[in-house]
Design a protein around this motif. Structure first.
Motif, PDB file in Angstrom:
ATOM      1  N   SER A 163       0.822  -1.182  -0.192  1.00 28.60           N
ATOM      2  CA  SER A 163       0.157  -0.024   0.016  1.00 28.60           C
ATOM      3  C   SER A 163       0.957   1.487  -0.019  1.00 28.60           C
ATOM      4  CB  SER A 163      -0.939   0.067   1.199  1.00 28.60           C
ATOM      5  OG  SER A 163      -0.192   0.286   2.407  1.00 28.60           O
ATOM      6  N   GLN A 164       0.230   2.615  -0.316  1.00 27.65           N
ATOM      7  CA  GLN A 164       1.209   3.688  -0.467  1.00 27.65           C
ATOM      8  C   GLN A 164       1.562   4.016   1.115  1.00 27.65           C
ATOM      9  OE1 GLN A 164      -2.074   5.696  -2.785  1.00 27.65           O
ATOM     10  NE2 GLN A 164      -0.128   6.862  -3.838  1.00 27.65           N
ATOM     11  N   VAL A 165       0.722   3.731   2.006  1.00 30.74           N
ATOM     12  CA  VAL A 165       1.100   4.050   3.403  1.00 30.74           C
ATOM     13  C   VAL A 165       2.268   3.120   3.931  1.00 30.74           C
ATOM     14  CG1 VAL A 165       0.203   3.462   5.790  1.00 30.74           C
ATOM     15  CG2 VAL A 165      -1.378   4.583   4.126  1.00 30.74           C
ATOM     16  N   ALA A 166       2.174   1.716   3.391  1.00 31.16           N
ATOM     17  CA  ALA A 166       3.408   0.823   3.902  1.00 31.16           C
ATOM     18  C   ALA A 166       4.825   1.518   3.279  1.00 31.16           C
ATOM     19  CB  ALA A 166       3.045  -0.645   3.437  1.00 31.16           C
ATOM     20  N   VAL A 167       4.603   2.151   1.993  1.00 32.72           N
ATOM     21  CA  VAL A 167       5.655   2.273   1.199  1.00 32.72           C
ATOM     22  C   VAL A 167       6.240   3.700   1.883  1.00 32.72           C
ATOM     23  CG1 VAL A 167       6.590   3.491  -0.765  1.00 32.72           C
ATOM     24  CG2 VAL A 167       5.261   1.489  -1.129  1.00 32.72           C
ATOM     25  N   THR A 168       5.364   4.538   2.479  1.00 32.52           N
ATOM     26  CA  THR A 168       5.881   5.701   3.024  1.00 32.52           C
ATOM     27  C   THR A 168       6.359   5.326   4.563  1.00 32.52           C
ATOM     28  OG1 THR A 168       4.178   6.981   2.036  1.00 32.52           O
ATOM     29  CG2 THR A 168       4.842   7.641   4.174  1.00 32.52           C
ATOM     30  N   GLN A 169       5.817   4.497   5.135  1.00 27.19           N
ATOM     31  CA  GLN A 169       6.423   4.130   6.342  1.00 27.19           C
ATOM     32  C   GLN A 169       7.845   3.524   6.552  1.00 27.19           C
ATOM     33  OE1 GLN A 169       3.252   1.650   7.901  1.00 27.19           O
ATOM     34  NE2 GLN A 169       2.124   3.486   8.954  1.00 27.19           N
ATOM     35  N   ILE A 170       7.880   2.669   5.163  1.00 30.55           N
ATOM     36  CA  ILE A 170       9.109   1.694   5.200  1.00 30.55           C
ATOM     37  C   ILE A 170      10.251   2.603   4.919  1.00 30.55           C
ATOM     38  CG2 ILE A 170      10.426   0.047   3.786  1.00 30.55           C
ATOM     39  CD1 ILE A 170       7.655  -1.441   3.611  1.00 30.55           C
TER      40      ILE A 170
END
Length: 236
Positions: A163-170
């Motif tokens: 997800s875009q959220v996961a990409v941002t967090q990683i």
């Protein structure tokens, strides 16, 4: 393990880094979550193994065999080595066949294994054959209906596996780890990257990087290993 790495001279929209390392003794390595795929070659006593490692959603610790040489080509977000889309190998990998003469089979054709020095040429050849390409990531920033936003989110996950959220967090956790490894104070990481507080940063580092802020600062160059993954040993 000491890592040598460089930003690739190939199309930056496809590949963003090439790295290599050699293991002297049997060891383990903790490495960070990653949003993109990698092609990783391992040479052990003349035997070649090739894998495509998918995006990873948490830090992992893996065994490293002794006397092994590793070469990695890290793809850009959204790039895919066909026929192994990122979504099919999240938190996993696909093994590529290797011939008796140590050539890698990709797309039904055997290819001379790349070296650190000619990785860009190898990448261009794969692009020319249509085996390596980057999908257009669904855009944002435009007024969208609730349904269309959900459609874009599904397309993004189908393309990247995350997800875009996961990409941002990683990506944010890796950026914080790099800052801390380079000697900056945790307060600078919190302020620069938008973490709520020290506890929020610490939770992200434990989950995505596998190191504490203090551990990253103390490790210095040795902490470089968290940036890269070699892949599991055969049979794992």
């Amino acid at each position: 393990m000491r890592f040598e790495h460089r930003d690739t001279e190939a199309d930056a929209s496809i590949v963003d880094r090439v790295w290599r390392t050699v293991s002297d003794t049997s060891d383990t390595m903790t490495s960070a979550a990653r949003t993109s795929c990698q092609l990783i070659l391992t040479r052990t006593r003349g035997h070649l193994r090739a894998i495509v490692r998918g995006p990873e959603t948490a830090a992992t610790t893996a065994p490293v065999p002794p006397d092994a040489e590793f070469l990695g080509i890290r793809f850009a977000l959204g790039a895919v080595l066909r026929p192994h889309p990122a979504a099919s190998i999240v938190d996993g990998h696909a093994t590529l066949p290797v011939t008796g003469s140590n050539r890698i089979v990709i797309g039904g054709e055997d290819w001379e294994a790349p070296t650190y020095e000619n990785a860009e040429h190898f990448v261009r050849r794969l692009q020319g054959a249509g085996l390596l390409a980057r999908s257009q990531l669904p855009g944002s920033g435009h007024p969208e209906t609730h349904r269309s936003r959900r459609t874009l989110q599904r397309r993004y996950r189908a393309t990247t596996g995350l997800s875009q959220v996961a990409v941002t967090q990683i990506d944010r956790a890796n950026a914080a780890a790099t800052m801390l490894r380079d000697g900056l104070d945790w307060r600078a990481a919190v302020a620069t990257l938008g973490y709520f507080d020290q506890a929020h940063l610490a939770h992200a580092l434990r989950r995505y990087v596998g190191h504490t802020a203090r551990g990253l600062g103390a490790a210095g160059d040795a902490a470089m290993s968290f940036l890269y993954k070699t892949g599991p040993e055969p049979g794992s």
